[in-house]
Design a protein around this motif. Structure first.
Motif, PDB file in Angstrom:
ATOM      1  N   GLN A 246      35.828 -55.503  22.878  1.00  0.00           N
ATOM      2  CA  GLN A 246      36.109 -54.365  21.979  1.00  0.00           C
ATOM      3  C   GLN A 246      36.568 -54.784  20.580  1.00  0.00           C
ATOM      4  O   GLN A 246      36.265 -54.141  19.605  1.00  0.00           O
TER       5      GLN A 246
ATOM      6  N   ASP B  54      29.097 -47.235  20.753  1.00  0.00           N
ATOM      7  CA  ASP B  54      30.400 -47.430  20.103  1.00  0.00           C
ATOM      8  C   ASP B  54      30.185 -48.006  18.708  1.00  0.00           C
ATOM      9  O   ASP B  54      30.880 -47.638  17.751  1.00  0.00           O
TER      10      ASP B  54
ATOM     11  N   GLY C  77      28.843 -45.313  16.489  1.00  0.00           N
ATOM     12  CA  GLY C  77      29.910 -44.348  16.216  1.00  0.00           C
ATOM     13  C   GLY C  77      30.951 -44.890  15.252  1.00  0.00           C
ATOM     14  O   GLY C  77      31.429 -44.182  14.368  1.00  0.00           O
ATOM     15  N   ARG C  78      31.319 -46.171  15.410  1.00  0.00           N
ATOM     16  CA  ARG C  78      32.398 -46.717  14.598  1.00  0.00           C
ATOM     17  C   ARG C  78      31.953 -47.071  13.184  1.00  0.00           C
ATOM     18  O   ARG C  78      32.700 -46.907  12.226  1.00  0.00           O
ATOM     19  N   TYR C  79      30.724 -47.560  13.055  1.00  0.00           N
ATOM     20  CA  TYR C  79      30.320 -48.095  11.750  1.00  0.00           C
ATOM     21  C   TYR C  79      29.281 -47.256  10.997  1.00  0.00           C
ATOM     22  O   TYR C  79      29.201 -47.331   9.774  1.00  0.00           O
TER      23      TYR C  79
ATOM     24  N   MET D 134      32.539 -52.867  24.301  1.00  0.00           N
ATOM     25  CA  MET D 134      31.872 -52.321  23.100  1.00  0.00           C
ATOM     26  C   MET D 134      30.397 -52.105  23.422  1.00  0.00           C
ATOM     27  O   MET D 134      29.685 -53.045  23.777  1.00  0.00           O
TER      28      MET D 134
END
Ligand code: ADP
Ligand code: MG
Length: 324
Positions: free
Chosen positions: A323, A5, A8-10, A1
């Motif tokens: 991750q 990342d 991008g994810r949150y 992670m």
């Protein structure tokens, strides 16, 4: 992670709907008038993470603003105003005098006004949001690079990262004593390339500031522009002060070290002479280090076209986290 990342994810919710440009570039862009846009950027400096807690407070005040102005430069924006949020472990008047002096000498030199902020007690941490202005549609974005463009970078690279390594005790005695003391200026007093940024609005197709390391930051241009960037190792402007470390190690610092706050940019080949003239006018070396082609990623080749393995990659605050 990795850091990106997590963003991008949150936090990245896709293309902005209410503003001109949202998450993903050096600055966000908001319409200011029919003819102008505002560029907005935030960068935070945390003690023990971005600087050694005993750093000269004057240089810290300068750097906290400089790293934000560097993001404005990377978009081609002129600084206009900034806010300052600061957590202080204690009230130390001498420290604050020096911090404010460093902060305002850069702010005044660049015509950038402090318009607000927040002050609290806590572990030393400084977060600045800088606001700049530029003609609508003229911003240097990460996604504007075109196949066939040249890839350029300003100044000399690797000096700041070598000073970090030295201060962290990662350079053996002889290496450390061979680095000139003036190299510390590269880490402690970065100079945002604002004049270069505004001039490049007419010459470059894409730009980014080199904060995490040349390869990592050019990787963002490659990703956003959906292109491959091929660099020639011998054209990369390695800081001459690093020669005592040996060519391979010095090149590693230049390619993967962070904190240089130079501008990396792409430009059509027909602008070569104009860019060289611009570098001469600004007294700032501009090096043509590679080319953009169809494909993806950033690669480095030696003078014979053989790939150069880079042992270190750019800085990522969350690299190595699982991750989940
Ligand atoms: P830079 O190095 O130019 O300051 P970063 O690498 O820190 O940019 O961030 C990449 C992009 O992600 C930028 O557009 C930044 O504004 C955005 N970003 C970073 N953290 C957050 C967050 N917590 N929420 C929303 N956007 C973020
Ligand atoms: Mg940036």
């Amino acid at each position: 992670m990795g850091e990106f990342d997590i963003i991008g994810r949150y936090f990245d919710r896709g293309p902005a709907r209410r503003v001109d440009l949202g998450v993903g570039d050096d600055c966000a862009l908001l319409g200011a008038s029919v003819s102008d846009q505002r560029a907005i950027t935030t960068d935070m400096l945390v003690a023990g993470r971005h600087f050694f807690a005993d750093v000269d407070p004057r240089s810290l005040g300068h750097k906290a603003l400089a790293v934000n102005l560097s993001d404005l430069a990377a978009m081609g924006a002129r600084p206009e105003a900034f806010t300052l949020a600061i957590a202080l472990p204690a009230f130390e008047p001498q420290w604050l005098d020096a911090f404010a002096a460093g902060l305002f000498s850069l702010a005044d030199a660049e015509g950038c006004e402090l318009i607000g902020g927040d002050t609290t007690r806590g572990p030393l941490c400084i977060s600045i949001t800088a606001i700049g202005r530029l003609p609508a549609g003229s911003a240097l974005r990460r996604d504007g690079d075109q196949p066939g463009d040249d890839v350029w970078v300003s100044g000399a690279l690797g000096g700041a990262a070598a000073v970090v390594a030295m201060r962290a005790g990662q350079l053996a005695g002889r290496d450390a004593t061979h680095l000139p003391e003036t190299l510390a200026l590269r880490l402690d007093w970065p100079q945002p390339r604002l004049a270069l940024g505004t001039e490049l609005r007419h010459l470059a197709s894409a730009a980014i500031d080199v904060s995490d390391g040349l390869l990592a930051d050019l990787g963002h241009i490659a990703d956003r522009s959906r292109l491959a960037l091929q660099l020639q190792a011998e054209r990369v402007p390695v800081d001459p002060s690093l020669s005592a470390l040996g060519a391979a190690r010095a090149l590693d610092f230049a390619l993967a070290g962070g904190d240089d706050y130079e501008l990396a940019f792409a430009a059509p080949a027909e602008n070569r002479l104009a860019i060289e003239a611009l570098g001469a006018r600004l007294g700032l070396p501009l090096s043509r280090i590679g080319v953009a082609l169809a494909g993806e990623g950033v690669s480095v080749a030696d003078a014979h076209g053989r790939p150069v393995a880079v042992t270190a990659r750019g800085f990522d605050h969350f690299a190595g986290e699982p991750q989940h």
